[in-house]
Scaffold this active site. Structure first.
Site, mmCIF file in Angstrom:
data_model
loop_
_atom_site.group_PDB
_atom_site.id
_atom_site.type_symbol
_atom_site.label_atom_id
_atom_site.label_comp_id
_atom_site.label_asym_id
_atom_site.label_seq_id
_atom_site.Cartn_x
_atom_site.Cartn_y
_atom_site.Cartn_z
ATOM 1 N N ASP A 134 -0.933 -7.184 -4.915
ATOM 2 C CA ASP A 134 -2.213 -7.156 -4.213
ATOM 3 C C ASP A 134 -1.990 -7.674 -2.798
ATOM 4 O O ASP A 134 -1.583 -8.821 -2.602
ATOM 5 C CB ASP A 134 -3.206 -8.051 -4.979
ATOM 6 C CG ASP A 134 -4.574 -8.123 -4.317
ATOM 7 O OD1 ASP A 134 -4.717 -7.638 -3.171
ATOM 8 O OD2 ASP A 134 -5.504 -8.670 -4.947
ATOM 9 N N TYR A 194 -14.752 0.500 9.232
ATOM 10 C CA TYR A 194 -13.306 0.705 9.363
ATOM 11 C C TYR A 194 -12.854 0.457 10.801
ATOM 12 O O TYR A 194 -11.889 -0.260 11.059
ATOM 13 C CB TYR A 194 -12.979 2.144 8.935
ATOM 14 C CG TYR A 194 -11.512 2.517 8.976
ATOM 15 C CD1 TYR A 194 -10.571 1.819 8.218
ATOM 16 C CD2 TYR A 194 -11.071 3.596 9.743
ATOM 17 C CE1 TYR A 194 -9.231 2.177 8.246
ATOM 18 C CE2 TYR A 194 -9.739 3.969 9.774
ATOM 19 C CZ TYR A 194 -8.814 3.249 9.023
ATOM 20 O OH TYR A 194 -7.488 3.607 9.047
ATOM 21 N N GLN A 233 -1.913 7.577 0.989
ATOM 22 C CA GLN A 233 -1.582 8.856 1.633
ATOM 23 C C GLN A 233 -0.381 8.728 2.570
ATOM 24 O O GLN A 233 0.562 9.507 2.503
ATOM 25 C CB GLN A 233 -2.812 9.341 2.404
ATOM 26 C CG GLN A 233 -2.685 10.752 2.942
ATOM 27 C CD GLN A 233 -3.849 11.114 3.870
ATOM 28 O OE1 GLN A 233 -4.674 10.280 4.199
ATOM 29 N NE2 GLN A 233 -3.888 12.359 4.289
ATOM 30 N N GLY A 267 0.828 -1.209 0.000
ATOM 31 C CA GLY A 267 0.000 0.000 0.000
ATOM 32 C C GLY A 267 0.852 1.244 0.000
ATOM 33 O O GLY A 267 0.528 2.250 0.629
ATOM 34 N N ILE A 298 -1.382 -1.960 -5.684
ATOM 35 C CA ILE A 298 -2.115 -2.526 -6.826
ATOM 36 C C ILE A 298 -2.113 -1.568 -8.015
ATOM 37 O O ILE A 298 -2.627 -1.892 -9.071
ATOM 38 C CB ILE A 298 -3.574 -2.910 -6.470
ATOM 39 C CG1 ILE A 298 -4.285 -1.749 -5.751
ATOM 40 C CG2 ILE A 298 -3.597 -4.154 -5.589
ATOM 41 C CD1 ILE A 298 -5.777 -1.960 -5.589
ATOM 42 N N ARG A 299 -1.568 -0.360 -7.814
ATOM 43 C CA ARG A 299 -1.427 0.602 -8.916
ATOM 44 C C ARG A 299 -0.114 1.339 -8.734
ATOM 45 O O ARG A 299 0.462 1.335 -7.651
ATOM 46 C CB ARG A 299 -2.586 1.605 -8.896
ATOM 47 C CG ARG A 299 -2.661 2.359 -7.581
ATOM 48 C CD ARG A 299 -3.864 3.259 -7.441
ATOM 49 N NE ARG A 299 -4.013 3.696 -6.061
ATOM 50 C CZ ARG A 299 -3.376 4.725 -5.514
ATOM 51 N NH1 ARG A 299 -2.528 5.445 -6.234
ATOM 52 N NH2 ARG A 299 -3.570 5.053 -4.257
#
Length: 316
Positions: free
Chosen positions: A53, A143, A13, A9, A36-37
Site C-alpha cells: 500500500d 486530481y 495503466q 502502483g 495493492i493488488r
C-alpha cells in the site's frame, strides 16, 4: 548498469508497461513491482512482486530495505474521473503516497525518485494553445489540485533537502496493452476497442474538444530518459511539460475510418466534458527538449495503425 528499482502502483495503466520496460533494460530481478493488488500475468511472472500500500510508510520502507532499492517510481494515484467521485480518498492516496517517498528520499533511504504529474494541473484560466512550461494553473479538479500540490512539494523537497525528484506532466495516454484507468482522456482508448468490436462508439466528450495526447511507448521512453539524465541538466524540479500530438474525438474517429470505413461515432457528453474543457488543447514542451533531448515519435496516424494492429490479439 545495475540498479535496483521499486515501482509503486505497478499494476496500473502506466505502471504495468513501465515495469516491463525497466525489466527489459535493467534485468527482471532488479525491478520490484508493487501494488495493492496483483497485476497481469506478464508483470507477475517476469520478476519480483510485493503486495504494498503506497500510503503505508513503514511497509514501503521495509521493502526498500529488504531489496536494497536505489530508485522509486511512484505510479499509484487516483485519476481524474474517479477522483471527482471520491475527493478525500483521492487526495489521501495521491498526497500521502508522495510524502512517503519524498521523506524516504530525504532520509537518504533512496537516491532518486520519479513522480508523474499531469496536464490536469492546468485550469480554465491557463492559456489553452501551446501552454507554456510556467503559467497560470488554478486547476479545478480534485486530481489537478493534488497534482499541482505535488509539484510544489517536489520542488520544495529538491530545494530544501536536495531530494533528486523528477517529474513529467503526462498528457492523455493511449495504449493497447492495458485497459484505461479512470481518466478523462480514456475515450481515446475505448474508441479503438469499440471500433474493432462493434464498429460504433458513443463518446463521453464533444466531438470538437482537442486534448494533448501521447502513445504509451513515448510516455515510457520519456520517463526513462528523464530518470537517466544527468541531474545537472534538469532545470525544472516541479514537473516538465511533455507533448506529442493533440486531437479531438472527431479527429481520432476520422483516422479510424481510414481503416474501418463503416465506423460510426455518436456523442453523449457527461461530467468528463466539463473536466476536459478546463485542460489545454496543446502543450509547449520546449524545456524538456532543451534540457534532456526529449522528442516524441508517435503522431495520430501511426498511433491508430499500432492500436488497430495489436488490439484484436488482446483478450477483452
Amino acid at each position: 548498469m545495475q540498479k535496483s528499482i521499486l515501482i509503486l502502483g505497478a499494476c496500473g495503466q502506466i505502471g504495468t508497461e513501465l515495469t516491463l520496460a525497466l525489466r527489459e533494460l535493467y534485468g527482471n530481478e532488479q525491478v520490484v513491482a508493487s501494488d495493492i493488488r496483483e497485476g497481469t500475468d506478464s508483470l507477475m511472472n517476469s520478476g519480483p512482486f510485493e503486495l504494498l500500500d503506497a500510503t503505508n510508510y513503514e511497509a514501503i520502507e521495509d521493502v526498500i530495505m529488504y531489496h536494497e532499492i536505489e530508485e522509486v517510481y511512484l505510479m499509484a494515484a487516483m485519476l481524474s474521473a474517479t477522483a471527482e467521485k471520491f475527493p478525500e480518498r483521492a487526495w489521501n492516496l495521491n498526497m500521502n503516497s508522495l510524502f512517503n517517498v519524498l521523506n524516504l528520499a530525504k532520509e537518504k533511504k533512496i537516491e532518486k525518485l520519479f513522480w508523474p504529474s499531469s496536464i490536469a494541473v492546468f485550469g480554465p484560466n491557463t492559456p489553452k494553445d501551446n501552454t507554456p512550461q510556467s503559467t497560470i494553473m488554478e486547476p479545478s479538479t480534485v486530481y489537478g489540485i493534488s497534482k499541482q500540490s505535488g509539484e510544489r512539494w517536489c520542488s520544495y523537497y529538491y530545494h530544501k533537502f536536495g531530494v533528486d525528484v523528477r517529474s513529467v506532466r503526462y498528457p492523455g495516454l493511449i495504449s493497447w496493452k492495458t485497459l484505461p484507468g479512470g481518466g478523462t482522456t480514456d475515450y481515446a482508448i475505448e474508441i479503438y476497442h469499440a471500433a474493432l468490436e462493434k464498429a460504433s462508439y458513443t463518446c463521453f466528450l464533444n466531438e470538437d474538444v482537442k486534448l494533448p495526447m501521447m502513445f504509451m511507448d513515448d510516455a515510457i521512453r520519456a520517463t526513462i530518459k528523464l530518470m537517466d539524465c544527468n541531474p545537472e541538466k534538469i532545470s525544472v524540479r516541479s514537473s516538465y511539460n511533455l507533448a506529442a500530438m493533440s486531437f479531438s474525438p472527431a479527429d481520432i474517429s476520422a483516422s479510424i475510418k481510414k481503416h474501418i470505413p463503416n465506423f460510426k461515432v455518436s456523442y453523449s457528453p457527461d461530467f468528463r466534458q466539463g473536466i476536459a474543457e478546463t485542460w489545454p488543447s496543446s502543450i509547449d514542451d520546449s524545456k524538456a527538449k532543451e534540457d534532456w533531448g526529449w522528442e516524441s515519435k508517435f503522431n495520430l496516424e501511426n498511433t491508430t495503425v499500432e492500436m488497430l494492429k495489436h488490439l484484436p490479439s488482446q483478450s477483452h
